[in-house]
Design an enzyme around this catalytic site. Structure first.
Site, short mmCIF file in Angstrom:
data_model
loop_
_atom_site.label_atom_id
_atom_site.label_comp_id
_atom_site.label_asym_id
_atom_site.label_seq_id
_atom_site.Cartn_x
_atom_site.Cartn_y
_atom_site.Cartn_z
N LYS A 33 46.67 39.78 38.69
CA LYS A 33 47.89 38.97 38.52
C LYS A 33 49.11 39.62 39.16
O LYS A 33 50.18 39.03 39.17
CB LYS A 33 48.18 38.77 37.03
CG LYS A 33 47.13 37.99 36.27
CD LYS A 33 47.61 37.70 34.84
CE LYS A 33 46.50 37.20 33.95
NZ LYS A 33 46.10 38.20 32.95
N HIS A 43 34.05 42.91 28.83
CA HIS A 43 33.80 44.33 29.10
C HIS A 43 35.13 44.97 28.77
O HIS A 43 36.17 44.56 29.33
CB HIS A 43 33.42 44.54 30.57
CG HIS A 43 33.33 45.99 30.94
ND1 HIS A 43 32.14 46.63 31.19
CD2 HIS A 43 34.30 46.93 31.09
CE1 HIS A 43 32.38 47.90 31.47
NE2 HIS A 43 33.68 48.10 31.42
N HIS A 97 38.62 46.35 28.33
CA HIS A 97 39.70 46.68 29.26
C HIS A 97 41.02 46.58 28.51
O HIS A 97 41.12 45.89 27.48
CB HIS A 97 39.68 45.75 30.47
CG HIS A 97 39.77 44.31 30.10
ND1 HIS A 97 38.65 43.55 29.80
CD2 HIS A 97 40.83 43.49 29.95
CE1 HIS A 97 39.03 42.32 29.49
NE2 HIS A 97 40.36 42.26 29.56
N VAL A 98 42.03 47.27 29.05
CA VAL A 98 43.34 47.30 28.39
C VAL A 98 44.41 46.93 29.42
O VAL A 98 44.34 47.35 30.58
CB VAL A 98 43.61 48.71 27.81
CG1 VAL A 98 45.02 48.80 27.22
CG2 VAL A 98 42.57 49.05 26.73
P1 M7G Z 1 41.27 39.19 30.01
O1 M7G Z 1 42.05 39.37 28.78
O2 M7G Z 1 39.78 39.30 29.91
O3 M7G Z 1 41.55 37.81 30.72
O4 M7G Z 1 41.79 40.25 31.05
P2 M7G Z 1 42.90 36.99 30.91
O5 M7G Z 1 44.05 37.90 30.78
O6 M7G Z 1 42.74 36.40 32.29
O7 M7G Z 1 42.86 35.93 29.85
C1 M7G Z 1 41.14 40.48 32.27
C2 M7G Z 1 42.17 40.99 33.23
O8 M7G Z 1 41.53 41.36 34.42
C3 M7G Z 1 43.19 39.89 33.58
O9 M7G Z 1 44.51 40.39 33.43
C4 M7G Z 1 42.84 39.53 35.01
O10 M7G Z 1 43.96 39.12 35.76
C5 M7G Z 1 42.23 40.81 35.53
N1 M7G Z 1 41.28 40.57 36.62
C6 M7G Z 1 40.40 39.57 36.71
N2 M7G Z 1 39.68 39.69 37.86
C7 M7G Z 1 38.63 38.76 38.29
C8 M7G Z 1 40.13 40.79 38.52
C9 M7G Z 1 39.76 41.41 39.75
O11 M7G Z 1 38.87 40.98 40.50
N3 M7G Z 1 40.46 42.55 40.07
C10 M7G Z 1 41.47 43.03 39.26
N4 M7G Z 1 42.11 44.13 39.68
N5 M7G Z 1 41.81 42.46 38.09
C11 M7G Z 1 41.14 41.36 37.72
#
Ligand code: M7G
Length: 337
Positions: free
Chosen positions: A197, A265, A267-268
């Site tokens: 983002k 998976h 993540h923070v």
């Molecule tokens: P989430 O809480 O699982 O999803 O956070 P949400 O915030 O979209 O609801 C996952 C985080 O990983 C989000 O902030 C995404 O923007 C980020 N993210 C997702 N993808 C597919 C990627 C990626 O390919 N690369 C990076 N660097 N971040 C990603």
């Protein structure tokens, strides 16, 4: 029963044994991202959502001669102090809209390098991606441990987003040059890098994500006292790395987990406190410091707690709760005068 329900790593929705909606793609040779340089082949289907406050629009479409749906997210990014000089220069054209006494409104056309829009492209996008970005009524559901085991978890075992991008980061197959910090310890290690983002151009909307190395910890629900070292390590080293690289104090960072997350998976999220990032509201964000404190007080806190989560009506998880009569669609409420 409800209060004693516990979540172990065995019942965590593990990516390896999950039916996933997306195509698996360790190294896509056919990826649209290997050749795309303009939008000439894009065919717009519909606007899924737009947000005037965030200056973001979510679009569904497809690319000519490419199979599958595409999602394009366009976002006007914040001003970077360093670019102000370039905008307020002779190279920016001004077109006057109107003036009144000492007041005047203009359209300003700066040079191309000060004029970029962040574009995120997802291709091929699944129905689940479309649901994620579509404008829909949202509800909050209070998930007891029992509901987690009987409703949420079975749903996640049938359906969730593919985690290939996470594996690619952990295995250094993608985004290697974007890594800000890495701790390779198999138990407490993680990789910190700019979130999808964030364009990493200005710290005003700083947004990084820390992805833990260890697999099998799916979400906040799975966290126990066994993970305290991991969480504390990630908190201390993640903050230090951001202070060193971006010169933002730890006290000016918002460090949190999402529940429900989109990706199971662990993540923070690390965002600039002054930035109203998407997903910082209490129905979704749990501050890491609160999470650590709760687990210190009670190591199985997140297996015993009722955790609220926000869900869109179009999400199949909503239907799972709806079928049990636990939530109603907006249109089904009957008002009596
Ligand atoms: P989430 O809480 O699982 O999803 O956070 P949400 O915030 O979209 O609801 C996952 C985080 O990983 C989000 O902030 C995404 O923007 C980020 N993210 C997702 N993808 C597919 C990627 C990626 O390919 N690369 C990076 N660097 N971040 C990603």
């Amino acid at each position: 029963m409800a209060d004693n329900a516990s979540v172990t790593q065995d019942d965590a929705p593990d990516a390896k044994r999950m039916k996933s909606e997306s195509l698996t793609s360790e190294c896509r040779t056919d990826s649209i991202h290997s050749s795309l340089s303009d939008f000439s082949s894009f065919e717009l289907q519909r606007v899924l959502n737009e947000n005037a406050q965030r200056k973001t629009v979510f679009i569904q479409g497809s690319f000519k001669e490419r199979k599958g749906q595409a999602i394009v997210i366009l976002e006007k990014t914040p001003f970077d102090e360093k670019s102000i000089d370039g905008i307020l220069s002779a190279n920016s054209r001004l077109k006057r809209d109107f003036s009144n006494d000492i007041y005047g409104n203009y359209e300003c056309y700066p040079e191309i390098q000060f004029n970029n829009i962040k574009a995120t492209i997802i291709h091929p996008a699944t129905e689940k991606h479309i649901q994620k970005y579509e404008s829909q009524p949202v509800h909050i559901i209070d998930e007891t441990p029992e509901f987690y085991h009987t409703l949420t978890l079975p749903h996640l075992q049938k359906e969730q987003f593919n985690l290939q991008w996470v594996t690619n980061i952990i295995e250094h197959k993608s985004e290697v040059e974007r890594i800000v910090f890495e701790d390779t310890d198999p138990e407490t290690g993680f990789i910190l890098l700019p979130d999808l983002k964030w364009d990493a151009k200005q710290v005003e909307n700083l947004y990084l994500v820390a992805i833990v190395r260890k697999t099998g910890i799916s979400s906040l629900r799975s966290l126990t006292g066994d993970h305290l070292n991991l969480l504390k390590n990630l908190q201390a080293k993640g903050i230090k790395a951001i202070e060193d690289r971006y010169h933002i104090a730890g006290s000016q960072l918002r460090v949190y987990l999402h529940y429900q997350p989109s990706f199971y998976h662990l993540h923070v999220h690390f965002t600039n406190l002054q930035y109203e990032a998407p997903g910082i509201y209490p129905e979704k964000a749990h501050l890491l410091s609160t999470v650590i404190s709760n687990i210190e007080l009670m190591s199985d806190y997140y297996q015993k707690a009722t955790l609220p989560f926000a869900v869109k009506e179009s999400d199949n998880l909503f239907s799972v709760y709806e079928e049990k009569g636990l939530v109603k669609r907006r249109g089904e409420l009957i008002y009596s005068a």
